[in-house]
Write a protein that holds these residues in place. Structure first.
Motif, mmCIF file in Angstrom:
data_model
loop_
_atom_site.group_PDB
_atom_site.id
_atom_site.type_symbol
_atom_site.label_atom_id
_atom_site.label_comp_id
_atom_site.label_asym_id
_atom_site.label_seq_id
_atom_site.Cartn_x
_atom_site.Cartn_y
_atom_site.Cartn_z
ATOM 1 N N ALA A 40 -126.844 36.127 24.201
ATOM 2 C CA ALA A 40 -126.642 37.563 24.074
ATOM 3 C C ALA A 40 -125.207 37.835 23.633
ATOM 4 O O ALA A 40 -124.322 36.990 23.834
ATOM 5 C CB ALA A 40 -126.927 38.241 25.408
ATOM 6 N N PRO A 41 -124.952 38.992 23.049
ATOM 7 C CA PRO A 41 -123.592 39.310 22.588
ATOM 8 C C PRO A 41 -122.573 39.205 23.706
ATOM 9 O O PRO A 41 -122.771 39.752 24.796
ATOM 10 C CB PRO A 41 -123.732 40.754 22.099
ATOM 11 C CG PRO A 41 -125.156 40.895 21.734
ATOM 12 C CD PRO A 41 -125.907 40.050 22.709
ATOM 13 N N GLY A 42 -121.500 38.468 23.449
ATOM 14 C CA GLY A 42 -120.430 38.344 24.424
ATOM 15 C C GLY A 42 -120.721 37.420 25.586
ATOM 16 O O GLY A 42 -119.923 37.351 26.531
ATOM 17 N N LYS A 43 -121.859 36.712 25.515
ATOM 18 C CA LYS A 43 -122.228 35.824 26.618
ATOM 19 C C LYS A 43 -122.418 34.396 26.129
ATOM 20 O O LYS A 43 -122.523 34.147 24.939
ATOM 21 C CB LYS A 43 -123.510 36.326 27.289
ATOM 22 C CG LYS A 43 -123.353 37.677 27.962
ATOM 23 C CD LYS A 43 -124.589 38.048 28.746
ATOM 24 C CE LYS A 43 -124.412 39.370 29.465
ATOM 25 N NZ LYS A 43 -125.628 39.725 30.277
ATOM 26 N N GLU A 44 -122.475 33.463 27.064
ATOM 27 C CA GLU A 44 -122.711 32.071 26.712
ATOM 28 C C GLU A 44 -124.184 31.861 26.378
ATOM 29 O O GLU A 44 -125.042 32.649 26.760
ATOM 30 C CB GLU A 44 -122.296 31.164 27.876
ATOM 31 C CG GLU A 44 -120.817 31.182 28.167
ATOM 32 C CD GLU A 44 -120.437 30.172 29.220
ATOM 33 O OE1 GLU A 44 -119.224 29.972 29.435
ATOM 34 O OE2 GLU A 44 -121.334 29.573 29.841
ATOM 35 N N ARG A 45 -124.447 30.782 25.689
ATOM 36 C CA ARG A 45 -125.829 30.431 25.358
ATOM 37 C C ARG A 45 -126.525 29.932 26.619
ATOM 38 O O ARG A 45 -126.008 29.055 27.323
ATOM 39 C CB ARG A 45 -125.847 29.369 24.264
ATOM 40 C CG ARG A 45 -127.230 29.083 23.724
ATOM 41 C CD ARG A 45 -127.154 28.486 22.327
ATOM 42 N NE ARG A 45 -126.331 27.307 22.254
ATOM 43 C CZ ARG A 45 -126.003 26.714 21.117
ATOM 44 N NH1 ARG A 45 -126.421 27.204 19.961
ATOM 45 N NH2 ARG A 45 -125.255 25.650 21.117
ATOM 46 N N ASP A 46 -127.710 30.465 26.891
ATOM 47 C CA ASP A 46 -128.456 30.163 28.101
ATOM 48 C C ASP A 46 -129.763 29.439 27.793
ATOM 49 O O ASP A 46 -130.426 29.731 26.789
ATOM 50 C CB ASP A 46 -128.797 31.446 28.875
ATOM 51 C CG ASP A 46 -127.575 32.083 29.513
ATOM 52 O OD1 ASP A 46 -127.599 33.314 29.674
ATOM 53 O OD2 ASP A 46 -126.622 31.351 29.832
ATOM 54 N N PHE A 47 -130.157 28.564 28.679
ATOM 55 C CA PHE A 47 -131.443 27.884 28.607
ATOM 56 C C PHE A 47 -132.569 28.875 28.859
ATOM 57 O O PHE A 47 -132.462 29.722 29.753
ATOM 58 C CB PHE A 47 -131.474 26.767 29.638
ATOM 59 C CG PHE A 47 -132.826 26.156 29.846
ATOM 60 C CD1 PHE A 47 -133.585 26.487 30.957
ATOM 61 C CD2 PHE A 47 -133.335 25.248 28.939
ATOM 62 C CE1 PHE A 47 -134.829 25.929 31.160
ATOM 63 C CE2 PHE A 47 -134.582 24.682 29.118
ATOM 64 C CZ PHE A 47 -135.331 25.020 30.240
ATOM 65 N N VAL A 48 -133.643 28.761 28.078
ATOM 66 C CA VAL A 48 -134.816 29.626 28.254
ATOM 67 C C VAL A 48 -136.022 28.813 28.708
ATOM 68 O O VAL A 48 -136.655 29.122 29.710
ATOM 69 C CB VAL A 48 -135.150 30.372 26.950
ATOM 70 C CG1 VAL A 48 -136.459 31.147 27.091
ATOM 71 C CG2 VAL A 48 -134.006 31.296 26.558
ATOM 72 N N ALA A 49 -136.366 27.764 27.946
ATOM 73 C CA ALA A 49 -137.556 26.981 28.257
ATOM 74 C C ALA A 49 -137.468 25.635 27.548
ATOM 75 O O ALA A 49 -136.793 25.510 26.528
ATOM 76 C CB ALA A 49 -138.816 27.720 27.837
ATOM 77 N N ALA A 50 -138.180 24.644 28.100
ATOM 78 C CA ALA A 50 -138.211 23.322 27.490
ATOM 79 C C ALA A 50 -139.591 22.717 27.678
ATOM 80 O O ALA A 50 -140.326 23.065 28.620
ATOM 81 C CB ALA A 50 -137.152 22.417 28.104
ATOM 82 N N ASN A 84 -143.813 37.816 26.259
ATOM 83 C CA ASN A 84 -144.535 39.014 26.654
ATOM 84 C C ASN A 84 -143.685 39.866 27.597
ATOM 85 O O ASN A 84 -142.720 39.384 28.178
ATOM 86 C CB ASN A 84 -145.842 38.633 27.340
ATOM 87 C CG ASN A 84 -146.782 37.866 26.446
ATOM 88 O OD1 ASN A 84 -146.772 38.031 25.217
ATOM 89 N ND2 ASN A 84 -147.594 37.017 27.048
ATOM 90 N N SER A 85 -144.076 41.114 27.731
ATOM 91 C CA SER A 85 -143.376 42.032 28.643
ATOM 92 C C SER A 85 -141.866 41.989 28.422
ATOM 93 O O SER A 85 -141.081 41.862 29.365
ATOM 94 C CB SER A 85 -143.708 41.681 30.101
ATOM 95 O OG SER A 85 -145.097 41.737 30.334
ATOM 96 N N LEU A 86 -141.476 42.108 27.175
ATOM 97 C CA LEU A 86 -140.064 41.992 26.839
ATOM 98 C C LEU A 86 -139.249 43.119 27.464
ATOM 99 O O LEU A 86 -139.723 44.255 27.609
ATOM 100 C CB LEU A 86 -139.891 41.976 25.325
ATOM 101 C CG LEU A 86 -140.229 40.624 24.677
ATOM 102 C CD1 LEU A 86 -140.474 40.781 23.191
ATOM 103 C CD2 LEU A 86 -139.114 39.626 24.936
ATOM 104 N N LYS A 87 -138.025 42.756 27.822
ATOM 105 C CA LYS A 87 -137.095 43.692 28.444
ATOM 106 C C LYS A 87 -135.833 43.801 27.582
ATOM 107 O O LYS A 87 -135.516 42.867 26.838
ATOM 108 C CB LYS A 87 -136.693 43.168 29.831
ATOM 109 C CG LYS A 87 -137.857 42.909 30.763
ATOM 110 C CD LYS A 87 -137.367 42.278 32.062
ATOM 111 C CE LYS A 87 -138.523 41.965 32.990
ATOM 112 N NZ LYS A 87 -138.052 41.355 34.266
ATOM 113 N N PRO A 88 -135.103 44.887 27.689
ATOM 114 C CA PRO A 88 -133.851 45.000 26.920
ATOM 115 C C PRO A 88 -132.900 43.832 27.175
ATOM 116 O O PRO A 88 -132.181 43.418 26.249
ATOM 117 C CB PRO A 88 -133.272 46.327 27.410
ATOM 118 C CG PRO A 88 -134.469 47.138 27.791
ATOM 119 C CD PRO A 88 -135.431 46.146 28.382
ATOM 120 N N GLU A 89 -132.914 43.297 28.381
ATOM 121 C CA GLU A 89 -132.020 42.169 28.691
ATOM 122 C C GLU A 89 -132.453 40.861 28.027
ATOM 123 O O GLU A 89 -131.739 39.864 28.110
ATOM 124 C CB GLU A 89 -131.889 41.964 30.203
ATOM 125 C CG GLU A 89 -133.205 41.904 30.946
ATOM 126 C CD GLU A 89 -133.591 43.247 31.552
ATOM 127 O OE1 GLU A 89 -133.466 44.281 30.852
ATOM 128 O OE2 GLU A 89 -134.042 43.255 32.722
#
Length: 122
Positions: A40-50, A84-89
């Motif tokens: 996300a803008p201004g944030k570090e890269r985060d793990f989502v899924a593997a 699914n069920s996407l959020k602004p975050e």
């Protein structure tokens, strides 16, 4: 070596769904663990899924459990992320990554795509 190209990002509303794809060029795709990360803008890269080489093991970040699904098709050299069920975050640049399993599902990974933008409006 493998080259990764993401697609499927876009602008959606909260509650909508998107499916990201990652096309892999190279002969070793089926030998690699694959993953999705986001930044996300201004944030570090985060793990989502593997996902493991034959899809036997799948791991998700707590923030996406129950909403996102990672899959792969080794015959087509493709990785997917159904959101699914996407959020602004969830707004971020989403990256596809792959490599030999390092002992941790959140990395490190050897190969990365350029990313695809996902924007979720409220």
């Amino acid at each position: 070596q493998v080259q990764l190209v993401e697609s499927g990002g876009g602008l959606v509303h909260a509650g909508d769904s998107l499916r990201l794809s990652c096309a892999a060029a190279g002969r070793s795709f089926s030998n690699y663990a694959m993953a999705w990360f986001r930044q996300a803008p201004g944030k570090e890269r985060d793990f989502v899924a593997a996902i493991s080489t034959r899809s036997y093991t799948i791991n998700y970040a707590d923030s996406v459990k129950g909403r996102f699904t990672i899959t792969r098709d080794n015959a087509k050299n493709m990785l997917y992320l159904q959101m699914n069920s996407l959020k602004p975050e969830d707004t971020a640049v989403y990256y596809c990554a792959g490599g030999r399993y390092s002992g941790r599902w959140d990395g490190p990974y050897d190969y990365w795509g350029e990313g695809t933008q996902v924007t979720v409006s409220s």
